[in-house]
Each structure stands twice: as structure tokens, then as C-alpha cells.
Design a protein around this motif. Sequence first.
Motif, PDB file in Angstrom:
ATOM      1  N   UNK A  61      42.351  35.152  21.253  1.00 66.06           N
ATOM      2  CA  UNK A  61      41.664  36.402  21.890  1.00 66.06           C
ATOM      3  C   UNK A  61      39.994  36.070  21.825  1.00 66.06           C
ATOM      4  N   UNK A  62      39.564  35.405  20.561  1.00 65.88           N
ATOM      5  CA  UNK A  62      38.170  35.099  20.778  1.00 65.88           C
ATOM      6  C   UNK A  62      37.721  33.908  21.705  1.00 65.88           C
ATOM      7  N   UNK A  63      38.623  33.172  22.152  1.00 68.45           N
ATOM      8  CA  UNK A  63      38.396  32.376  23.172  1.00 68.45           C
ATOM      9  C   UNK A  63      38.482  33.034  24.469  1.00 68.45           C
ATOM     10  N   UNK A  64      39.379  33.847  24.697  1.00 70.58           N
ATOM     11  CA  UNK A  64      39.317  34.822  25.960  1.00 70.58           C
ATOM     12  C   UNK A  64      38.130  35.571  26.159  1.00 70.58           C
ATOM     13  N   UNK A  65      37.562  36.066  24.906  1.00 76.71           N
ATOM     14  CA  UNK A  65      36.376  37.024  25.130  1.00 76.71           C
ATOM     15  C   UNK A  65      35.233  36.195  25.372  1.00 76.71           C
ATOM     16  N   UNK A  66      35.143  34.920  24.944  1.00 73.65           N
ATOM     17  CA  UNK A  66      34.071  34.305  25.104  1.00 73.65           C
ATOM     18  C   UNK A  66      34.064  33.284  26.621  1.00 73.65           C
ATOM     19  N   UNK A  67      35.323  33.214  27.277  1.00 76.68           N
ATOM     20  CA  UNK A  67      35.243  32.194  28.360  1.00 76.68           C
ATOM     21  C   UNK A  67      34.960  33.274  29.639  1.00 76.68           C
ATOM     22  N   UNK A  68      34.486  32.166  30.619  1.00 76.53           N
ATOM     23  CA  UNK A  68      34.062  32.751  31.797  1.00 76.53           C
ATOM     24  C   UNK A  68      35.182  33.529  32.476  1.00 76.53           C
ATOM     25  N   UNK A  69      36.542  32.840  32.334  1.00 78.22           N
ATOM     26  CA  UNK A  69      37.502  33.461  33.084  1.00 78.22           C
ATOM     27  C   UNK A  69      37.647  35.116  32.723  1.00 78.22           C
ATOM     28  N   UNK A  70      37.414  35.378  31.358  1.00 79.24           N
ATOM     29  CA  UNK A  70      37.653  36.773  30.744  1.00 79.24           C
ATOM     30  C   UNK A  70      36.397  37.680  31.257  1.00 79.24           C
ATOM     31  N   UNK A  71      35.247  37.229  31.764  1.00 77.46           N
ATOM     32  CA  UNK A  71      34.117  37.764  32.361  1.00 77.46           C
ATOM     33  C   UNK A  71      34.242  38.160  33.898  1.00 77.46           C
ATOM     34  N   UNK A  72      35.147  37.332  34.507  1.00 81.75           N
ATOM     35  CA  UNK A  72      35.344  37.794  35.922  1.00 81.75           C
ATOM     36  C   UNK A  72      36.102  39.314  36.250  1.00 81.75           C
ATOM     37  N   UNK A  73      35.600  39.958  37.061  1.00 80.04           N
ATOM     38  CA  UNK A  73      36.067  41.081  37.522  1.00 80.04           C
ATOM     39  C   UNK A  73      37.445  40.906  38.318  1.00 80.04           C
ATOM     40  N   UNK A  74      38.370  41.747  38.003  1.00 82.18           N
ATOM     41  CA  UNK A  74      39.560  41.722  38.975  1.00 82.18           C
ATOM     42  C   UNK A  74      39.441  42.423  40.335  1.00 82.18           C
ATOM     43  N   UNK A  75      40.374  42.269  41.001  1.00 83.13           N
ATOM     44  CA  UNK A  75      40.120  42.886  42.384  1.00 83.13           C
ATOM     45  C   UNK A  75      40.200  44.135  42.465  1.00 83.13           C
ATOM     46  N   UNK A  76      40.961  44.867  41.598  1.00 77.25           N
ATOM     47  CA  UNK A  76      40.894  46.375  41.566  1.00 77.25           C
ATOM     48  C   UNK A  76      39.830  46.809  40.819  1.00 77.25           C
ATOM     49  N   UNK A  77      38.989  46.067  39.949  1.00 78.83           N
ATOM     50  CA  UNK A  77      37.780  46.508  39.455  1.00 78.83           C
ATOM     51  C   UNK A  77      36.788  46.518  40.271  1.00 78.83           C
ATOM     52  N   UNK A  78      36.646  45.265  41.246  1.00 78.00           N
ATOM     53  CA  UNK A  78      35.903  45.229  42.281  1.00 78.00           C
ATOM     54  C   UNK A  78      35.684  46.361  43.294  1.00 78.00           C
ATOM     55  N   UNK A  79      37.009  46.615  43.698  1.00 76.36           N
ATOM     56  CA  UNK A  79      37.236  47.679  44.561  1.00 76.36           C
ATOM     57  C   UNK A  79      36.845  49.001  44.343  1.00 76.36           C
ATOM     58  N   UNK A  80      37.027  49.239  42.717  1.00 82.35           N
ATOM     59  CA  UNK A  80      36.773  50.606  42.486  1.00 82.35           C
ATOM     60  C   UNK A  80      35.122  50.736  42.398  1.00 82.35           C
ATOM     61  N   UNK A  81      34.405  49.477  42.224  1.00 83.74           N
ATOM     62  CA  UNK A  81      33.097  49.565  42.042  1.00 83.74           C
ATOM     63  C   UNK A  81      32.347  50.016  43.458  1.00 83.74           C
ATOM     64  N   UNK A  82      33.076  49.357  44.375  1.00 87.07           N
ATOM     65  CA  UNK A  82      32.604  49.391  45.873  1.00 87.07           C
ATOM     66  C   UNK A  82      33.020  50.828  46.464  1.00 87.07           C
TER      67      UNK A  82
END
Length: 82
Positions: A61-82
Motif C-alpha cells: 500500500x505504501x509503494x502504491x501510494x508513492x508510485x506514479x501509477x497510483x497518481x494517474x487518473x482513471x478514465x472515469x475520473x478524467x471524464x467526470x472532470x471534463x
Amino acid sequence: MINLLYKLFPVLNNLTKRQKLFFRLLLLSVSAAFFGAYFKINDLPNADLILGSAMILQVISIAGLLSKWGKKRTKSEVSSIN
């Protein structure tokens, strides 16, 4: 309980879905560590297994929180922002 944490700490609302999942995994691993410690103190079986799995979950969980992959937004998040 998780919703209460998000209300108490508004900074958690800025996390992506992946980071929220890793945060929940971290909370789960902390509770597993408490249960493992309780079992270890009372000398019950499988305490070492529970403590070991809690440590592995915390590292993941700590590796996932700190990774770049964890910081990328999912497709559903991107579509809800736009």
C-alpha cells in the motif's frame, strides 16, 4: 467509517481512486497488525502469519501510494472532470 475520514480530512478528497484504494488497504493492514499483535500476546496460533501478511500489505500500500501509477487518473475520473 471511511466516509467519516474523508469528511474530517478534506485533503483525502484530492486523492485519485487508486490512491484511495491503497489508503484503504493501508487501513486494513494496520487493523490486521493489531489483530496479529493481540493473537501474539495471547499466544494463539497463526499470529505470525497474520503479522507477516500485515507487513506485506503495508509495503504494497505504501509503494502504491508513492508510485506514479497510483497518481494517474482513471478514465472515469478524467471524464467526470471534463
